[in-house]
Design a protein around this motif. Structure first.
Motif, PDB file in Angstrom:
ATOM      1  N   GLU A  11      -3.734  22.066 -41.161  1.00  0.00           N
ATOM      2  CA  GLU A  11      -3.166  22.523 -39.894  1.00  0.00           C
ATOM      3  C   GLU A  11      -4.043  22.041 -38.756  1.00  0.00           C
ATOM      4  O   GLU A  11      -5.260  22.255 -38.773  1.00  0.00           O
ATOM      5  CB  GLU A  11      -3.066  24.051 -39.878  1.00  0.00           C
ATOM      6  N   LYS A  14      -7.126  24.159 -36.086  1.00  0.00           N
ATOM      7  CA  LYS A  14      -7.569  25.424 -36.667  1.00  0.00           C
ATOM      8  C   LYS A  14      -9.023  25.368 -37.128  1.00  0.00           C
ATOM      9  O   LYS A  14      -9.653  26.393 -37.360  1.00  0.00           O
ATOM     10  CB  LYS A  14      -6.662  25.798 -37.833  1.00  0.00           C
ATOM     11  N   ASN A  42       2.228  26.575 -42.494  1.00  0.00           N
ATOM     12  CA  ASN A  42       1.646  25.509 -41.675  1.00  0.00           C
ATOM     13  C   ASN A  42       2.717  24.670 -40.977  1.00  0.00           C
ATOM     14  O   ASN A  42       2.393  23.787 -40.180  1.00  0.00           O
ATOM     15  CB  ASN A  42       0.781  24.580 -42.538  1.00  0.00           C
ATOM     16  N   ALA A  45       3.136  24.282 -36.901  1.00  0.00           N
ATOM     17  CA  ALA A  45       2.026  23.550 -36.275  1.00  0.00           C
ATOM     18  C   ALA A  45       2.071  22.073 -36.635  1.00  0.00           C
ATOM     19  O   ALA A  45       1.854  21.201 -35.781  1.00  0.00           O
ATOM     20  CB  ALA A  45       0.694  24.154 -36.705  1.00  0.00           C
TER      21      ALA A  45
END
Length: 411
Positions: A11, A14, A42, A45
């Motif tokens: 992701e 993060k 995920n 994103a």
């Protein structure tokens, strides 16, 4: 080359393993057709990013009745992760029928004592980087009894799964190449296919680090800790070390970024030492605010004791911060004495006292602090550059798959 990457964590923005999965997949897709198998949480994103034509995402989740085993936060994470890997094997088989991958690469979820779903598909299989750090025996002497018992349980669990679990044994045997930051963990029977490899990297990008333009200190010394507030990352130890240092440098301040189960103990330590005005607990921050906090700091204090190479360390290094840490894990090996101060755990006395003396050394010799800060920047860019890591991954790919796209056998 058609490559399936298994990335439980993937992701953008993060940090940690999620950032590793995203960055490496994106860079590998410049030269290969890449599919990434990850979790559907995920998805939003990942699909909001401009991924280019060569990077596609596939999703697998455990059935809902098993998702409940994960609990909130990281409760029961290991059980959930184990089941996810086993369950993903059917998804991998199904997707391979659709896309006919040339190679399967288990990329994130780098525990050498956990299985991989890739081990159940008959395609060239790269496992890693995987590994596991041991706690320095001298550090164990200084642990509170609860942390000591937890660390002992962790060691027993790792050993049992490595030696006895049939799915872990199958993964180790089935892998054509094992990339590892702790190659000594593997038995002699597979050492021929074990390749030393770094866990993560960094690039000179403002989304990962805001590099200082001037390494001189401006005003009182600022110390930063960034990571989960848990025992093995040294969060409580960091604030205890700062408390001792602050007695000698009462104008200094500290920022602690992160959340975790030690937050209450850390607040109590702050109150006990009357540090409420100089130690700031920010909680977990989004990446842009974390980078600003790193850029404002002068020293990164990270006394972990069985940590792999953390993205946050490389971000601090590239920002221009020397690191104070302990010997015994990948953090200490990366920092050494060049990019900061790596301390051997004392046989007697307090760990916090040793760390506070290192803070004093850098606080009272700013020329030394600046030299180590500059060395940290150069080390991050020259040793842990993502482009070099991607090139090494690609070399491994081609060692397994010939130019005709067929398996070339193990290296």
């Amino acid at each position: 080359m058609k490559t399936l990457i298994i990335a439980y964590a993937c992701e953008p923005g993060k940090g940690g393993e999620s950032e590793i999965g995203w960055t490496l997949a994106r860079k590998l897709a410049k030269d290969h057709q890449v599919w990434v198998l990850t979790r559907s949480n995920n998805k939003s994103a990942l699909e909001s990013e401009d991924c280019g034509p060569n990077l596609k995402f596939l999703y697998y989740d455990l059935p809902r009745f098993l998702t409940a085993t994960k609990g909130r936060g990281k409760k029961n994470f290991l059980l959930y992760y184990y089941l996810w890997q086993l369950g993903s094997s059917a998804a991998i088989r199904r997707f391979d029928k659709d896309y006919d991958f040339d190679i399967i690469h288990h990329l994130t979820g780098g525990m050498d004592w956990m299985p991989s779903g890739a081990a159940f598909q008959k395609k060239p299989f790269i496992w890693g980087p995987v590994g596991s750090e041991n706690t320095h025996p001298l550090i164990r002497r200084h642990m509170p009894w609860r942390a000591w018992l937890k660390d002992l349980a962790r060691s027993v669990l790792r050993s049992a799964l490595r030696s006895l679990d049939p799915n872990v044994r199958r993964t180790r045997a089935r892998a054509d190449v094992i990339l590892s930051h702790t190659p000594g963990n593997f038995p002699a029977s597979v050492q021929k296919k074990v390749m030393p490899f770094v866990q993560t990297g960094i690039e000179a990008s403002p989304r990962l680090a805001l590099q200082k333009t001037d390494l001189k200190r401006n005003g009182p010394l600022r110390v930063i800790y960034a990571g989960e507030l848990v025992d093995w990352k040294g969060a409580l130890l960091a604030v205890k070390a700062f408390a001792k240092f602050h007695v000698e440098h009462p104008d200094s301040c500290m920022t602690m970024v992160g959340a975790g189960n030690l937050e209450g103990a850390i607040k109590a330590e702050i109150q006990r030492n009357d540090l409420g005005d100089v130690v700031s607990l920010t909680g977990k921050l989004p990446m842009d605010r974390l980078l600003i906090e790193l850029n404002r700091a002068d020293i990164f204090l990270y006394p972990s004791y069985h940590h792999g190479l953390a993205t946050i360390l490389l971000q601090a290094m590239l920002t221009g911060l020397p690191t104070i840490c302990l010997e015994g894990d990948a953090i200490g090996r990366a920092v050494g004495q060049e990019a900061g101060i790596t301390l051997p755990p004392p046989e007697t006395g307090q760990l916090a006292g040793v760390l506070s003396r290192a803070l004093l050394e850098l606080a009272e010799n700013d020329a030394l602090r600046q030299r180590k800060a500059q060395a940290a920047i150069e080390l991050a860019l020259n040793t842990y550059n993502y482009d070099d890591i991607v090139m090494r991954h690609t070399e491994v790919y081609w060692s397994l798959v010939g130019n005709d796209g067929k398996s070339a056998g193990p290296v």
